[in-house]
Every structure is written in C-alpha cells, then in structure tokens.
Write an enzyme that holds these catalytic residues in place. Structure first.
Site, PDB file in Angstrom:
ATOM      1  N   ASP A   1       0.819  -1.205   0.000  1.00  0.00           N
ATOM      2  CA  ASP A   1       0.000   0.000   0.000  1.00  0.00           C
ATOM      3  C   ASP A   1       0.851   1.253   0.000  1.00  0.00           C
ATOM      4  OD1 ASP A   1      -2.387  -1.213  -0.057  1.00  0.00           O
ATOM      5  OD2 ASP A   1      -2.823  -1.032   2.085  1.00  0.00           O
TER       6      ASP A   1
ATOM      7  N   LYS B   1      -0.409   5.747  -6.184  1.00  0.00           N
ATOM      8  CA  LYS B   1      -0.975   7.005  -5.730  1.00  0.00           C
ATOM      9  C   LYS B   1      -1.874   7.552  -6.832  1.00  0.00           C
ATOM     10  CE  LYS B   1       0.356  11.184  -3.395  1.00  0.00           C
ATOM     11  NZ  LYS B   1       1.466  11.883  -2.790  1.00  0.00           N
TER      12      LYS B   1
ATOM     13  N   MET C   1      -7.206   9.262  10.432  1.00  0.00           N
ATOM     14  CA  MET C   1      -7.765   9.778   9.173  1.00  0.00           C
ATOM     15  C   MET C   1      -8.573  11.038   9.392  1.00  0.00           C
ATOM     16  SD  MET C   1      -8.943   6.215   7.419  1.00  0.00           S
ATOM     17  CE  MET C   1      -9.609   5.403   8.852  1.00  0.00           C
TER      18      MET C   1
END
Ligand code: SAH
Length: 503
Positions: free
Chosen positions: A37, A59, A171
């Site tokens: 990731d 990305k 987040m």
C-alpha cells in the site's frame, strides 16, 4: 514449511522500517509476490528478493480493491508465496479484515502477521503515552473521516464526547474543524489537551500540540497533512517531558546519502537513529575491473608478498569472494603481513579473524607507509596493494619512496549508479534536503554528472554539504562548491560527528 500458495497479510509497521516485525521481515525475504500500500515505507522492499514481483497500490492509479483481491487469490493459486503488505497493523482500518474474508471465501490459505500500529507508535514518537496512572486508564480509537470506506458506521460524537480517557483519531486531518467543533458542541471541554502527529516514526515526522479548540488552526498553520493522527487527553501534557524522538540531535534534518547501496546501510541507520530523514541516493557501485588478470596473477603468488594492503571494506569482501572461489583453505593466504586503511577496513578483516599488522591513523600515502614501516623499514618489501581501479596514485608513490616494491592491483572499479530505487532521487529533486553527504571524490563526480551540483545548490540555497575528508573536498571545490563540514576523522563516523557539531 508451509508457505507456497499462501497469502500473508503482513503489517508493515507505522513507517520507520526498523519497526517491522521479525516475522514480517522473514516473509518479505521469501515472498514471490509483494502487493504493498501507499502507506508502506518502500524502503522495506529492500528485503525483497531481486526477482520478486512487486505491485504498488499506487498514488495516481489506485488499484481497486477487487483487483487486489483477485491478484492475491490468483497468484496464491499459482503456488506463489504472496505478501500483502499493509501500513501499521493489517486489521486496524485499511480493510485488512475484508481482504482476509475474500481469501477465506476463495479457500486460499492465509495468515495475518500483526504490525506495530500507528495508533501506538505515532503518539509515542511525539512523547505521548496512551495511558498513564496519573491521568487515565483507557483509550478510545475512532476515525474522523465518516465517509471513508473504512467507516461505514456513523460516529456518534455525542457519545464519544462523554467517554473518559485518551482519544486517538485516525484519518481525521481533513475534517479536523468539523469533528473538533462537534466534540466541543457535545460537551467535551474545549481546553482538552490535543496533539497531531504527521508521518509519525519517520524522519520527516511533524507534530503540533494545543487544545481541542485550537488544534485545527494550529495544524493548518503548520501545514500538517495526511497521514496524521490526533491525540486528545491530558496525557498530551507529558509531551514536553517525554518527547525523546523529536529531541534526537538530527531530528527533522533531511540528509542525502550518496555512497554505494552496499555500504550505505550502517551509515544510514546511524543517521536515522539520530533522528534524521534519510534520502538514499547511491551514486556509485562497484563492478568488475577492466583487467582481471593482474588480480588472478597476484592471487596465485600471494606467498611472494611481504604485505597485503587493503583500503576499503568493499576491497576486503571482493578479495575474499575471489579468494575462496579459487582456494578452500585460509592458509593459502600465505604469511604476508596485513595493513588496513581505515577502521571499517580493519573491522572487516577482523571479522575474518585476521590480525591487522598495521593500521595508519591518517589515510594519506606517507602516513600509511610510515605505519607499515613501524620501527623497522619496508625497503625492498614486496607490497600487494588491493584496491579500486584508478585509485589515487599517492599511496603507491609513497610506498615506493620508502623503498617498497609495489603491485597496485585493481580488485574492482567504481562506476556510476543511476537507478532511483525508492523514489528518493525524485523526492530530493523536488524538495531538496538539509545536507548532502559525500564519502569519496568519485561519488561527488558521479553525483554532479547526474544532478549538476552547482545548479542544485542554487535551487536550494539552504542546502549544505558534508564530506569525509580533504580528497572529497578537493573534488567538490573543483566544481566551485564549498563543503560546510569536513570530517576531522576521515571515516563515516567522523562525518556524522561533523554533522552533530553543526546541526
Ligand atoms: N492500519 C494502519 C492504519 C490505516 S488507516 C495502522 O495500524 O496504523 C490510515 C490512517 O492511519 C492515516 O490516515 C493516519 O491517521 C494513520 N497513520 C498511519 N500511519 C501513520 C503515521 N506514520 N503517522 C501518523 N498517522 C498515521
């Protein structure tokens, strides 16, 4: 050993590659396929086999989740050992649970290797323990990004606001204004201590602290962006006392390391232990010399030499790689005495249980010859100089001036390295660095050929250069660039000491 045809969901840890688990490292070394990731530090891929298939979730083009699941399943069914490498711990956000479900449904064998989650690591590296007897005895983790695919369940701020203990918000940087206001509106004290940590555990870690009411503005002022997490609670107040990571002497410095990939490991690690962010841009690598015959001749007549002189750890490794291809007994080395230029070279020889008979304190020709002569002389001694092709003529000349008979043997040659392994060169050209380090004149030359050093120095005027010794400084001055640091002791450790002096 079960492994082929299995998928391992591996936690890559929070960022610092040293925080990978031993189990994770072992699987990365064995993997046929690695799917990683964006959050994963690409430096971990150094552990991968050269022939392993590597896939980045990317990305710009994000590989859709279904595609990742399909790929894991089909590769495992082909009998491959698949590592699915995920940031932090695989089962904390980031859909690890769903991936494991897909594997279970497909009846593909899988295992899950826990990782050090950013939840514990990032606060730690910002000086914040999650629990502390004097302040709290619980912590709660939630996401500040309600619409994220990872948080389908709506957050109830009115309930969260009432939970005691530390709160960690993942987040949450993009919607910081909204959820901090929402918590205050639901009764959480506006003066609750708060901190945000971006890129925790990495050399580029940034953090800021304030209160629930001020943290959104402070984060904006400091330009904090994802990946970042927020910590709320009185443990944040311990930061001043406990902030060991950000107090490390080179914390926040971006340092370019240009030596060869094989040599940079220990050097980079020392710098990152001191807190620096390392950009590994190797500019040299070693290759077979143009003429190998001289070396083969020397190998066959090792017995005729009085001295073997090694000038680099790489020279020692290369020499013994060849030596053991031809001989099977260390005694075939003969009775020559051994000189080592530099502590790294001597250490490499001692690893092989070879005594070093002479080790000069300074690494210039005359001093080396003096060290070898000791109380006696090296007149008429036969000296085998084992080093790089086209190395400096100063050493053989000095030895000859002392009356020695010198064979200058090329073990390897140094050539330019232009691969950008983990995107460090791209990153560097875009953002610059605080320091560029050079450990040889050749590296300066190849670096300049690749990047145009004077132009770079103009583009990033605050950037400084540190070199290992006078020869490297000379190569730099030939480009009209002045080093800010020249190591007093001409070793990689000496160079680091120089950086610490200036900071
Ligand atoms: N599985 C991961 C979390 C994935 S969700 C883990 O266990 O750490 C992604 C969020 O994790 C980011 O938005 C950020 O809030 C947090 N995060 C991941 N790495 C981080 C880091 N190095 N520093 C600060 N926050 C990080």
């Amino acid at each position: 050993m079960k492994s082929k045809g299995t998928v391992y969901l591996v936690g890559a840890g929070p960022g610092d590659p040293e925080l990978l688990t031993l189990r994770g490292a072992e699987l990365l070394r064995r993997a046929d396929v690695i799917i990683y990731d964006l959050l994963v530090n690409p430096a971990l891929l150094r552990l991968a086999r050269p022939d392993a298939e590597l896939f980045s979730r990317g990305k710009r083009i994000v590989m859709p989740q279904e595609r990742i699941n399909e790929m894991m399943i089909s590769r495992a069914r082909d009998g491959k050992l698949v590592v699915r490498l995920k940031g932090g711990d695989p089962y904390i956000f980031g859909r690890g649970g769903e991936e494991a479900e897909a594997l279970a449904a497909a009846k593909v064998p899988f295992e899950v290797v826990p990782g050090v989650s950013s939840i514990v690591a990032a606060p730690n590296y910002a000086g914040i323990p999650l629990t502390h007897r004097d302040f709290c005895s619980s912590f709660t983790v939630f996401t500040g990004h309600e619409n994220s695919a990872d948080a389908k369940i709506n957050l109830r701020y009115e309930e969260i606001a009432k939970i005691p203990g530390t709160k960690i918000v993942l987040m949450g940087t993009e919607k910081l204004d909204e959820w901090t206001r929402s918590l205050i509106a639901h009764g959480m004290p506006a003066d609750t201590p708060a901190a945000i940590v971006e890129s925790g555990t990495l050399g580029r870690q940034k953090s800021v602290s304030g209160t629930l009411a001020t943290i959104a503005v402070l984060a904006r002022e400091k330009g904090l962006s994802p990946p970042a997490l927020t910590i709320l609670g009185s443990v944040v107040n311990l930061r001043d006392k406990l902030n060991w990571a950000e107090k490390r002497p080179l914390f926040g410095r971006r340092i370019v390391v240009t030596r060869s990939r094989l040599q940079m490991g220990a050097f980079s690690r020392k710098l990152s232990e001191l807190g620096a962010e390392i950009l590994e841009i190797p500019c040299v690598k070693s290759a077979t010399p143009d003429n190998k015959n001289d070396f083969i001749d020397a190998l066959l007549s090792l017995n005729s030499y009085d001295w073997l002189v090694f000038t680099s750890p790489n020279g020692v490794s290369t020499f013994f790689d060849f030596f053991f291809k031809r001989f099977h007994d260390l005694r075939d080395l003969g009775g020559a005495r051994i000189a080592a230029v530099g502590p790294g070279t001597a250490a490499k020889l001692r690893e092989l249980h070879l005594q070093v008979d002479a080790m000069p304190k300074e690494f210039i020709g005359r001093k080396i010859a003096e060290a070898m002569a000791g109380d006696g002389s090296i007149e008429n001694s036969k000296v085998c100089l084992l080093r790089a092709q086209n190395a400096n003529a100063d050493l053989p000349r000095a030895l000859e001036e002392f009356g020695a008979i010198v064979d200058d043997i090329a073990l390897y040659k140094t050539v330019a390295e232009t691969d950008d392994y983990f995107g460090a060169a791209r990153n560097f050209l875009e953002h610059g660095a605080d320091w560029i380090t050079f450990t040889s004149g050749t590296t300066v030359e190849y670096f300049h050929a690749r990047f145009d050093l004077p132009r770079l120095m103009k583009k990033f005027p605050a950037m400084k250069i540190a070199v290992i010794g006078p020869e490297t400084s000379r190569a730099l001055r030939a480009l009209k660039v002045e080093p800010a640091v020249e190591a007093k002791e001409h070793t990689p450790d000496g160079l680091i000491a120089g950086l610490l002096r200036i900071k």
